[in-house]
Design an enzyme around this catalytic site. Structure first.
Site: not given
Ligand code: ADP
Length: 476
Positions: A144, A168-169, A222, A244-245, A278
């Protein structure tokens, strides 16, 4: 959602709401997809792969040029949606739309440069040829914090390479994704080539992405925790992954640097996107002899920063994404103070001028931060600048590298040898030397260690979506 060339609701008509983080108000409702919709989207991407991958590179390139043009034509509209949905100041939103469009342009160009090669053989009757081919159907999961550019940075190279894609956003920013897909549709996207699944719960969609055999590549931006989990599951089918973490960027002010100039640079990069990046500096190392001069110059800049809704003129600090982001930042600040850090400015949630309805945290400077504090180890993702004084130059490199992350690092120095020592010695994928913006669609972006795998943008960015195939031809 946009599946197989059609806008569609969720099967059970479920929706979820999108909130403006500056006001706490609902600004829209979008379909709440799950396993069923994700599978439909994968089927569409799978069925369109053959046709899309057999178009000429020039045809795929022409499509990306068109989307780039549309994105620039709609810059103001996209920026407005982004500010409302994600919170960043409107000028920063405009910059992000331009950055996002840059990836479309860059990969429209790179599409035509997917070169193979021939390799001389030791045998006179043998020839080797190397061919680059698209990996197949790609699943993309995006965050986001940069809700437009993180989509185009994946979508553009995937389509340029000849892959088809399901995106999937993040649940906080589906509206930006929908706006991008409207432009894809307008540019004449063939059915199924790119598909959008919005969901309030990422897990069911994520499960389809990692378990469906038709998906050959996962690209994710994420958190490190989610990235590792997806990579582990993807490994069961040996899917390709790009990740990209998180990051925990050091910002090193060498003894020979100008502390005022360094403070100016830090104030610009640290508070960008309210620290929700990040590559945001999270450990600021300043020599004790100039720390006060640095802090004074930094404070001067920070106290002038205005927090508020991104649409308000003069605002440079937008809201954090949600309540738990505020809690995390506040927890880190309080823990640091309890262990001896000093607040130079900020250190609280902003509750006046109606800002209590949104998620605003005051831009904060912490002094005397030490390695035993959470903020020294954990990514903050907020507007907090933790300053650490150092005495011995010889320890600097080791201190900066003392993290499991390895995304970005920044160095301020006027000494050429010093600059090269840090550029070569830092275990990070992106190094800014007296440069606070070492990013571009033309430059490889990505991390070492637990900050990820692979690179986005540049010539490396398209390679992530290509397989390398060797042909041996015997002439006998
Ligand atoms: P943040 O903590 O910055 O929101 P996330 O890694 O939780 O970081 O989120 C980044 C993306 O990963 C978002 O699109 C989120 O919906 C997705 N996401 C989070 N958990 C999962 C999961 N278990 N499987 C697939 N996608 C996920």
């Amino acid at each position: 959602m946009f599946i197989n060339g059609h806008w569609s609701a969720a099967k059970d008509q479920k929706q979820f709401s999108v909130i403006n983080p500056a006001t706490g108000k609902e600004i829209g409702r979008v379909p709440d997809g799950g396993r069923f919709e994700a599978e439909m989207a994968v089927t569409a991407a799978h069925e369109s792969f053959h046709k899309w991958s057999f178009l000429t590179a020039y045809q795929r390139s022409a499509f990306l040029y068109d989307v780039h043009g549309l994105m620039m034509d709609n810059l103001e509209h996209l920026a407005g949606v982004m500010t409302e949905e994600q919170g960043k100041p409107i000028q920063a939103a405009r910059n992000e739309v331009r950055y996002g469009a840059d990836f479309l342009l860059w990969f429209a160009e790179e599409a035509k440069r997917i070169y193979g090669r021939t390799i001389p053989s030791a045998r006179s009757d043998q020839r080797f040829m190397v061919l680059k081919q698209p990996v197949g159907v790609v699943a993309a999961v995006t965050p986001w914090n940069y809700p437009v550019s993180m989509i185009t940075r994946k979508l553009a190279p995937a389509l340029a390479a000849g892959c088809t894609i399901v995106i999937k956003p993040a649940e906080a920013t589906p509206l930006c994704a929908i706006e991008i897909f409207k432009l894809l549709e307008k540019a004449g996207l063939p059915d199924g080539v790119a598909n959008l699944v919005t969901a309030s719960d990422p897990k069911p969609v994520g499960d389809v992405f990692v378990t469906d055999r038709r998906i050959r590549k996962i690209t994710f931006t994420g958190s490190t925790a989610v990235g590792k989990m997806l990579a582990q599951k993807a490994a069961l089918q040996m899917k390709r992954v790009s990740l990209e973490l998180g990051g925990h960027a050091p910002f090193i002010v060498c003894r020979d640097a100008d502390p005022v100039n360094a403070a100016k640079g830090l104030s610009l990069v640290k508070f960008l996107n309210t620290g929700q990046a990040c590559i945001s500096p999270n450990r600021i190392f300043v020599h004790t002899s100039m720390k006060q001069a640095f802090l004074d110059a930094l404070k001067e800049k920070v106290i002038r920063m205005k927090a508020g809704p991104g649409v308000t003129p003069g605002v440079s600090i937008g809201p954090l994404v949600n309540g738990s982001a505020i809690e995390k930042v506040d927890r880190q600040v309080k823990e640091a103070v309890s262990k001896g850090a000093d607040i130079v400015t900020g250190g609280f949630r902003i509750m006046d001028n109606e800002l209590d309805k949104g998620y605003f945290y005051a831009p904060t400077i912490l002094d005397n931060v030490t390695p035993d504090m959470l903020i020294y180890r954990e990514e903050t993702f907020g507007p907090v600048a933790p300053v650490i004084g150092y005495e011995n130059d010889d320890d600097l490199l080791a201190m900066a590298n003392d993290t499991d992350y390895g995304l970005a690092a920044y160095v301020y120095t006027r000494d050429y040898g010093n600059a090269m020592k840090f550029f070569e010695g830092l275990r990070f994928g992106i190094i800014g030397i007296n440069d606070i913006n070492p990013t571009s669609a033309a430059a490889p972006f990505g991390g070492m260690k637990e900050s990820g795998l692979g690179r986005e943008g540049s010539i490396e960015g398209i390679d992530e979506y290509l397989e390398t195939k060797l042909g041996g031809f015997s002439l006998r």
